[in-house]
Scaffold this motif. Structure first.
Motif, PDB file in Angstrom:
ATOM      1  N   PRO A 155       0.814  -1.273  -0.117  1.00 30.83           N
ATOM      2  CA  PRO A 155       0.026   0.060   0.116  1.00 30.83           C
ATOM      3  C   PRO A 155       0.857   1.352   0.129  1.00 30.83           C
ATOM      4  O   PRO A 155       2.078   1.436   0.509  1.00 30.83           O
ATOM      5  CB  PRO A 155      -0.814  -0.171   1.231  1.00 30.83           C
ATOM      6  CG  PRO A 155       0.239  -0.873   2.271  1.00 30.83           C
ATOM      7  CD  PRO A 155       0.830  -1.922   1.227  1.00 30.83           C
ATOM      8  N   PRO A 156       0.491   2.296  -0.629  1.00 33.35           N
ATOM      9  CA  PRO A 156       0.962   3.585  -0.392  1.00 33.35           C
ATOM     10  C   PRO A 156       1.324   4.014   0.944  1.00 33.35           C
ATOM     11  O   PRO A 156       0.489   3.907   1.817  1.00 33.35           O
ATOM     12  CB  PRO A 156       0.303   4.526  -1.325  1.00 33.35           C
ATOM     13  CG  PRO A 156      -1.281   4.073  -1.277  1.00 33.35           C
ATOM     14  CD  PRO A 156      -0.893   2.558  -1.236  1.00 33.35           C
ATOM     15  N   GLN A 157       2.531   4.550   1.051  1.00 30.74           N
ATOM     16  CA  GLN A 157       2.866   4.973   2.509  1.00 30.74           C
ATOM     17  C   GLN A 157       2.343   6.404   2.698  1.00 30.74           C
ATOM     18  O   GLN A 157       2.308   7.161   1.846  1.00 30.74           O
ATOM     19  CB  GLN A 157       4.526   4.934   2.655  1.00 30.74           C
ATOM     20  CG  GLN A 157       4.994   3.604   2.514  1.00 30.74           C
ATOM     21  CD  GLN A 157       4.843   3.026   3.682  1.00 30.74           C
ATOM     22  OE1 GLN A 157       4.807   3.543   4.900  1.00 30.74           O
ATOM     23  NE2 GLN A 157       4.431   1.612   3.458  1.00 30.74           N
ATOM     24  N   PRO A 158       1.993   6.603   4.034  1.00 34.36           N
ATOM     25  CA  PRO A 158       1.509   7.935   4.462  1.00 34.36           C
ATOM     26  C   PRO A 158       2.485   9.019   4.048  1.00 34.36           C
ATOM     27  O   PRO A 158       3.840   8.628   4.111  1.00 34.36           O
ATOM     28  CB  PRO A 158       0.845   7.882   5.795  1.00 34.36           C
ATOM     29  CG  PRO A 158       1.652   6.360   6.263  1.00 34.36           C
ATOM     30  CD  PRO A 158       1.784   5.641   4.984  1.00 34.36           C
ATOM     31  N   ARG A 159       2.216  10.005   3.909  1.00 38.37           N
ATOM     32  CA  ARG A 159       3.161  11.181   3.672  1.00 38.37           C
ATOM     33  C   ARG A 159       3.911  11.306   2.429  1.00 38.37           C
ATOM     34  O   ARG A 159       4.572  12.048   2.044  1.00 38.37           O
ATOM     35  CB  ARG A 159       4.340  11.477   4.796  1.00 38.37           C
ATOM     36  CG  ARG A 159       3.712  11.983   6.170  1.00 38.37           C
ATOM     37  CD  ARG A 159       5.042  11.815   7.164  1.00 38.37           C
ATOM     38  NE  ARG A 159       4.673  12.195   8.457  1.00 38.37           N
ATOM     39  CZ  ARG A 159       4.619  13.635   8.972  1.00 38.37           C
ATOM     40  NH1 ARG A 159       4.812  14.256   8.166  1.00 38.37           N
ATOM     41  NH2 ARG A 159       4.111  13.564  10.227  1.00 38.37           N
ATOM     42  N   ARG A 187       2.706  11.655  -0.233  1.00 43.03           N
ATOM     43  CA  ARG A 187       2.219  12.527  -1.240  1.00 43.03           C
ATOM     44  C   ARG A 187       1.451  13.669  -0.548  1.00 43.03           C
ATOM     45  O   ARG A 187       0.267  13.784  -0.193  1.00 43.03           O
ATOM     46  CB  ARG A 187       0.996  11.963  -2.190  1.00 43.03           C
ATOM     47  CG  ARG A 187       0.478  12.631  -3.463  1.00 43.03           C
ATOM     48  CD  ARG A 187      -0.417  11.888  -4.174  1.00 43.03           C
ATOM     49  NE  ARG A 187       0.255  10.885  -4.760  1.00 43.03           N
ATOM     50  CZ  ARG A 187       0.629  10.983  -5.958  1.00 43.03           C
ATOM     51  NH1 ARG A 187       0.615  11.953  -6.782  1.00 43.03           N
ATOM     52  NH2 ARG A 187       0.919   9.686  -6.620  1.00 43.03           N
ATOM     53  N   ILE A 201       0.091  17.167   0.852  1.00 42.97           N
ATOM     54  CA  ILE A 201      -1.196  18.073   0.171  1.00 42.97           C
ATOM     55  C   ILE A 201      -0.439  19.272   0.011  1.00 42.97           C
ATOM     56  O   ILE A 201       0.634  19.801   0.571  1.00 42.97           O
ATOM     57  CB  ILE A 201      -2.329  18.394   1.162  1.00 42.97           C
ATOM     58  CG1 ILE A 201      -1.861  19.023   2.449  1.00 42.97           C
ATOM     59  CG2 ILE A 201      -2.963  17.099   1.341  1.00 42.97           C
ATOM     60  CD1 ILE A 201      -2.766  19.471   3.327  1.00 42.97           C
ATOM     61  N   HIS A 207      -0.650  23.160  -0.105  1.00 43.52           N
ATOM     62  CA  HIS A 207      -1.577  24.163   0.309  1.00 43.52           C
ATOM     63  C   HIS A 207      -1.530  25.471  -0.714  1.00 43.52           C
ATOM     64  O   HIS A 207      -0.555  26.071  -1.022  1.00 43.52           O
ATOM     65  CB  HIS A 207      -0.810  24.867   1.644  1.00 43.52           C
ATOM     66  CG  HIS A 207      -1.072  23.828   2.807  1.00 43.52           C
ATOM     67  ND1 HIS A 207      -1.889  23.951   3.571  1.00 43.52           N
ATOM     68  CD2 HIS A 207      -0.228  23.020   3.040  1.00 43.52           C
ATOM     69  CE1 HIS A 207      -1.931  22.907   4.601  1.00 43.52           C
ATOM     70  NE2 HIS A 207      -0.776  22.300   4.278  1.00 43.52           N
ATOM     71  N   ALA A 208      -2.764  25.378  -1.458  1.00 45.06           N
ATOM     72  CA  ALA A 208      -2.822  26.230  -2.591  1.00 45.06           C
ATOM     73  C   ALA A 208      -2.575  27.756  -2.346  1.00 45.06           C
ATOM     74  O   ALA A 208      -1.866  28.577  -3.115  1.00 45.06           O
ATOM     75  CB  ALA A 208      -4.276  26.104  -3.302  1.00 45.06           C
ATOM     76  N   ASN A 209      -3.017  28.212  -1.045  1.00 41.89           N
ATOM     77  CA  ASN A 209      -2.856  29.715  -0.905  1.00 41.89           C
ATOM     78  C   ASN A 209      -2.776  29.780   0.957  1.00 41.89           C
ATOM     79  O   ASN A 209      -3.588  29.140   1.443  1.00 41.89           O
ATOM     80  CB  ASN A 209      -3.924  30.579  -1.328  1.00 41.89           C
ATOM     81  CG  ASN A 209      -5.182  30.095  -0.875  1.00 41.89           C
ATOM     82  OD1 ASN A 209      -5.466  29.064  -0.796  1.00 41.89           O
ATOM     83  ND2 ASN A 209      -6.173  31.178  -0.862  1.00 41.89           N
TER      84      ASN A 209
END
Lengths: 889, 889
Positions: A877-881, A883, A885, A887-889
């Motif tokens: 499974p993909p590991q946390p962290r 990818r 997020i 922060h768009a602005n």
């Protein structure tokens, strides 16, 4: 596999080793195998039968090869279907009668032992014991078996994490109570600080690291080991705590019971019984105190009681009608003075309040017990053990299969064997049960009626006799003999009904042990309850009510007039009957049945083994503990103990309105009863199997039912048996000055002696020294000079309406109050629910930390892997962290 | 951590995606992250507030730096103590008012997101959505997080083992029923064969090999994923089954509900509500049928009814006393003919049987529901979810902390923050509650009394008026207006009381969500129940009873005489009132409150977002599903739905003796209600959070309480409101020929018109055309010529006693029968308990096999080791079979 267990005649747990868990070895007393390493967790005993007895015993099925083959094949199929029956000693004892050929027996025993070995247990045989013709098999459960079974049973075991319950300031009251009651606690050195509680979690081998395995020998305590071995189709063994002797001792009656230790030694089921008995006894204390206060209030106010003053005042000069035909004569009311004064002790305003109190007391008792049970469940880590486990323990009775065989053998449809019994198969048994139960209840009524007839006829005979000495003692003689006859009948029928109930339940072939027990208890309860209470109900509600009126009496069996009570005498007789029944039943049953008969049986069993006293003494010194225990009686379940207490609870609650001292009597009895039962379980009986139980089962429902019935019965006793309502109505409707003055006169109707039917008038009309023209009797009827003489008067109907209204109000108010109390008191004590919540949170935290540790380790590993092969990124499974997020602005 | 959750204004689960689990991707509808790989398990929405509104909203605490610091520090300490609060949308909506500075908010939101990431969740932000000033955070839970949480929550997951329930012959009836009712089942293609059921076991990562992990994406269904994410402090997401639209449709009212799917979409709690509603509606069918039969029996026997024949016979020529002072005149009994005949429809022997039947029906309903609940629990694998889990879910209400702060702020003891509120802190709130509740109940009584006064005064006024048209319509006018006023008051007060109950509960600061809900329900129930039933109780038990007697009437507020019923008229008025209340309340509440107001709110919300219709249409096409859902109303809990049904249940059971058609009315209403609620939940409201629940909670207790009260109320209605008992008494005590001939005459007392008090005699004594000397009135009193004129007669007391005796007998017999039925029907259906037992056995077998496999492997290993190093024998634990037993002989 199913029948194997029947081959061992005595499946006997080890007891009375006087050893603490894990204490030093005593090679000759031997809780260890001969190698001194492996513990004996269990001992099986079996008889090596003499050839003579074999021939005799096995005659029933001998030669019936078909049945044997059928059994064997069934045996095989059933072991495939993975039924895990458990035998209990009671059934095992019954099954001693199911016999096989001796060689067949040995063959099966060997197969059984094979199976045990296959399950991972270790055995050691000892056939050269000092008891002739007895063989013993000692059993040891190794660590891996213990672990495996613990996991299956989802046993909650202590983890390394320890919970320190916070010492909040609001627990001060509890601590204070604890300090105050300190001398009442039994002297036990706590093995761990009392405030510390290990967090428990269902045991799992994969999570072994979570559990406190520092001492593997102690991790599973002996009770657990025992139930584990029992789980593998056998009984249990457990060292006896050395302090339990203090508990089973009369001199410590004022101390709390060491429930924790009782449970450790006897298991949860018996632990709960003693805890329940303790709570019941404890709750009886306030009831007894208030009962005594009510009685004392009666004593104190007896001289201010206007009705009894009026009765005792010779100036009133009221002439009463004769109490029986012909032989009796007129009598003066003043002679009933004593009875009237005595009945005031039990029939005053305080009694009404007391019976409301007792109805609430019953509810409080149930609530208190529910909370105590919850607390014990928490302390004993049974909180998870519920629903599922109880379906799990609902095993097929081991005689179910043979019973089925038996039934189907006669019904000629063998195909039915592997499916269940249909309704048609069970119908005859149910019909038998119904008919027998009805017959027995009718029999009980008939016997009570017989005693009534005895009383009437003896009274009439004594009245007719010419000896004045006999006549003067009439009442005392009749009452005493009748009460004693009643008591003896009750005690004898009690035993008979018990056996009949068991027989009927066996006929019904219940599928599981639990349903067998419940059906048996239900039947036995109905029969014994009817038996104990029919005479009391007769006295309370029918005696003196079905007499007709002067000039038109009610006659039974030809010419016997139904018995009347003296003025205000019915209540007194009820009191006497209750008193005799409670005291007599308890004394006789306690002394004779609970102490005498077991001792006698033990003696007989010892005699049977043909040893003279010298040999015996010699043996006593050298015998192994388990060989000694062989002479003790088997444990036959808790039902008789509970039954006795429930009947007593009935006496205490049902008729408390007429006998406020009942709780006191019950309290005194129970203080002895606890220690008596303790002594019996510890010294007189073989050690019972430790059975897990979360509650007291059907008994709780019976208690609830009784406390419901108690409300309505008390309502009727107050309104119909006592004079409470007529007094109240007189005071508010008829009294000229609002007091009870004139009440006695108002409650007596007039009778013109010329209206006596021929032959019923008294022989000696001049007995009182003057000619009687109008006599009085206790009823509300029109006087002879009204337009409708001797008809029920308006007062009668008004008072009847008041009585009935009182019943409705009393019943509904008390029921409402009970429900309110029930709703007000939470079933789970606050501190327990808080602690449970805390435990839960802590548990999650522990798991969480472990999880984090693992993840970190995994990440380290991954990093190392990356260094080795940087292309292993797209693994699942993909590991946390991986990818983050944006922060768009 | 606690307050973080409040920062997200709309915690909105995704809904209406019309996707089956794991169906093909729809990138633009997007249940996946932008990478098209990771599912969106959850969407959080938050407002990016305008600066103006910030200043306005946060004025309450702005500048109070101390409170903020306190909150922050508390926040830190509470997260260490590992409190896991859950917000529900209701509370979250309330909490919108708890405001902070916007920057503080962003800071906290970021911290919250950090924490989410730390828990292993993956986030994707979308702040450039089409709705201005709204930001969305999509959440995905990766496999390892799901596994970890599933283990913590002890979720029961399907293992590889599949149970084929044996098709025993005794299940034929079930299959037959299933076949017969086939057209009634909703059209769902079952995803797996209906008879196959996977064995479930609490999920454990160590035992992953046991579970059916063939398809990881499907292993945790969307509901489970959602509750898992919710468990990590958030809400849930779950695709909507495409067939649920069939369910929320009026045209399928005759079909069973797809409970399994409802539960899959809405979670167990709402699933249980619909299941309960279904069971209730189903159970109403037989009740309605028998009610109609009873009514028809009344219709058929109306011509054979002797009392109404006597009343309608003009030859009897009975002159009745006036029904009001002065204005009214004497009237002939024959004019009450219509009412008498009509009241026979509801007051005949069949009614008594029917109300016994309904009492048992209520018990049967409860039992049926218990069994159905058990079956659902089994099917939904909730059997293990009990006690512990419910203490686990009893989380602190998220506003509890802020409420605490608020209280302690004013009480000036901040030390109290970390411990609990003491009794002294709560006392004012409890006192307020008590006083307010009492006041409101008194208010309800006062309003009912006001309506009575209105009726009396209007009647008097109309009687006085000179228009004959007005006078002739008096009765109809008064009855109609009064009933409508009553209805309107009930509906208005219902809403007000609901708000007051909520306010009072907030004052009490309950610690957990569960206790908040229970307290709220309890209060709301008492108030709404009193509101709905006070007028009915007045009609049933007081109207026409507190009137005094001719010549000595009872007056209220000066000179208003209490209202009387026409002959046998009280029962009719009760019927009319019940009819109007049931129909009116249901129609108005259904149409207005359940359909109208939500639609209106939706409209308003859409308007608020300042878009014209063209833009809106444009948006409708392009908006994401979650953006559309933003316009739907929030889900405010199931309490209003349950409350409505419970009040209806009260109407059906409490006064069924006076209105046998009540079940029919209820049935008709409920058939609509189910689909109405379904439609509302599916289309009108935002998707509610899936909440796990094992039962319907406090509602069950309220139902039990109601069915207990129903018994006593019905007993009183039969014995006091109807003429059943007087008829029975007349037939058996007074009638010369054992029939009812002469009953009417017997039930009327005589009054001498000269005994009227001055001013109360009729204005027009010659109204009937002849001079009246003796008039009659309905009561049992002595005639004017007796020695005690107008006193209650002996007949009165005898009949009163009979009435009371009937109440006692009825209540206790019905209670006994109820308890018997309760005891007779097992709580767990037989087939379910058998299957549970089988599952258990199978589970043990699976473990056992695994165990054996392991042991064999270990032995092989050992053997290999032995070959390598033969000295490794004395290792511990000792291996089984290593020391075979010695067969001595």
């Amino acid at each position: 596999m199913i029948h194997m267990i029947l081959l061992f005649v005595f499946l006997q747990p080890m007891k009375k080793l006087y050893l603490d868990d894990g204490s030093s070895l005593h090679p000759h007393l031997g809780p260890y195998f001969s190698d001194g390493q492996r513990r004996v967790d269990y001992v099986l005993a079996y008889e090596i039968e003499k050839p003579s007895s074999i021939r005799h015993r096995s005659s029933r099925f001998s030669g019936n090869k078909f049945i044997q083959r059928l059994r064997r094949s069934f045996n095989r199929s059933s072991s495939r279907a993975a039924l895990h029956p458990k035998a209990d000693p009671e059934i095992a004892a019954q099954e001693q009668r199911t016999d096989y050929h001796e060689d067949d027996k040995r063959f099966r025993r060997e197969e059984f032992e094979e199976n045990l070995l296959e399950m991972g247990l270790e055995l050691e045989k000892d056939e050269r014991s000092k008891i002739p013709e007895m063989g013993f098999v000692k059993i040891h459960a190794p660590w891996n078996v213990l672990c495996r079974e613990a996991e299956f049973m989802k046993l909650k075991m202590p983890t390394k994490k320890v919970l320190n319950p916070s010492t909040h300031h609001q627990f001060n009251v509890r601590q204070f109570i604890h300090k105050v009651t300190a001398p009442l606690h039994p002297k036990i050195e706590p093995s761990r600080p009392q405030n510390v509680k290990s967090l428990c979690h269902p045991f799992s081998r994969e999570k072994q690291h979570l559990f406190d395995l520092s001492d593997r020998d102690r991790f599973f305590d002996s009770k657990t080991r025992s139930s584990i071995v029992y789980q593998i189709l056998k009984r249990t063994r457990c060292t006896k705590a050395k302090y339990s002797m203090e508990w089973a001792c009369y001199s410590v009656f004022y101390k709390y019971q060491p429930i924790g230790l009782i449970r450790k030694y006897f298991g949860e089921k018996i632990g709960l019984y003693f805890a329940w008995l303790g709570v019941y006894t404890q709750m009886l204390i306030p009831a007894a105190i208030i009962g005594v206060i009510v009685f004392l209030y009666g004593c104190a106010t007896v001289d201010d009681n206007i009705p009894s003053m009026e009765i005792c005042d010779p100036r009133n000069n009221i002439t009463m009608c004769p109490l029986c035909d012909h032989a009796c004569s007129y009598w003066e009311l003043v002679t009933a003075c004593g009875t009237a004064r005595a009945s005031h002790l039990f029939d005053n305003a305080a009694t009404v309040i007391f019976s409301i109190f007792m109805a609430l007391w019953a509810v409080l008792f149930m609530e208190h017990w529910k909370r105590r049970q919850m607390r014990l469940n928490y302390t004993w880590d049974l909180t998870g053990f519920g629903e599922e486990d109880s379906t799990h323990t609902a095993h097929w009775r081991c005689c179910y299969i043979s019973d089925l065989l038996f039934i189907s053998f006669f019904h000629f449809h063998f195909m039915c064997l592997c499916v269940k019994l249909t309704c048609t198969d069970r119908m005859p048994a149910y019909l038998t049960t119904m008919v027998t139960m009805c017959f027995l209840i009718v029999l009980t009524f008939a016997i009570v009626f017989g005693v009534i007839l005895y009383r009437i006829s003896i009274k009439a005979a004594l009245h007719m006799s010419n000896y004045p000495a006999a006549r003067s003692n009439i009442r005392a003689t009749v009452k005493t003999t009748a009460a004693i006859i009643n008591l003896i009948i009750i005690i004898i029928l009690d035993e008979i009904y018990g056996s009949i109930a068991r027989w009927l339940t066996t006929l019904e072939v219940p599928k599981t042990d639990k349903s067998f027990e419940e059906r048996l208890i239900f039947k036995a309860f109905i029969l014994k309850f009817a038996n104990a209470f029919t005479p009391i109900v007769y006295l309370a509600f029918f005696r003196g009510r079905l007499v007709g009126r002067p000039g038109k009496y009610l006659y039974v069996v030809g010419s016997y007039r139904m018995e009347e009570c003296a003025h205000a005498g019915c209540l007194m007789e009820l009191c006497i009957q209750l008193c005799i029944t409670m005291l007599g039943k308890q004394l006789i049953q306690n002394n004779l049945f609970e102490i005498g008969i077991p001792k006698l049986k033990k003696l007989l069993r010892r005699r049977k083994s043909d040893l003279d006293s010298k040999q015996e003494e010699e043996l006593n010194r050298t015998m192994q503990r388990y060989e000694k225990d062989h002479f003790l009686g088997p444990f036959v379940g808790l039902s008789p103990e509970y039954m006795e207490m429930i009947i007593q609870f009935g006496m205490v609650t049902l008729f408390v309105a007429s006998f406020p001292l009942a709780p006191l009597f019950a309290l005194l009895n129970n203080i002895i009863e606890i220690r008596l039962d303790a002594k019996k379980f510890v010294t007189e009986l073989r050690r019972p199997i430790a059975v897990k139980a979360k509650d007291i089962g059907i008994w709780y429902n019976i208690l609830r039912g009784l406390s419901k019935v108690a409300v309505i019965v008390n309502a009727f006793v107050i309104s119909f048996t006592s004079d409470f309502i007529p007094r109240l109505v007189y005071q508010h409707m008829f009294s000229p000055d609002g007091t009870l003055h004139g009440f006695v006169n108002h409650s007596l109707s007039y009778f013109n002696v010329t209206d006596f039917q021929p032959g019923t008038e008294p022989v000696e009309p001049m007995h009182l020294g003057y000619k009687v023209e109008i006599c009085r009797y206790k009823d509300y009827r029109e006087p002879p000079w009204s337009s409708t003489p001797y008809q029920l008067s308006k007062d009668f109907w008004a008072i009847l309406a008041a009585r009935l209204a009182f019943v409705i109000v009393f019943q509904n108010v008390v029921m409402l109050m009970s429900d309110f109390v029930d709703w007000l008191i939470p079933d789970i004590p606050k501190d327990i629910s808080v602690q449970m919540h805390k435990e839960k949170i802590l548990m999650v935290e522990v798991f969480m930390k472990e999880e984090q540790g693992k993840r970190l380790a995994a990440q380290d590993n991954q990093n190392q892997d990356k260094c080795a092969s940087p292309s292993s990124d797209n693994q699942s499974p993909p590991q946390p962290r991986s990818r983050p997020i944006s922060h768009a602005n």
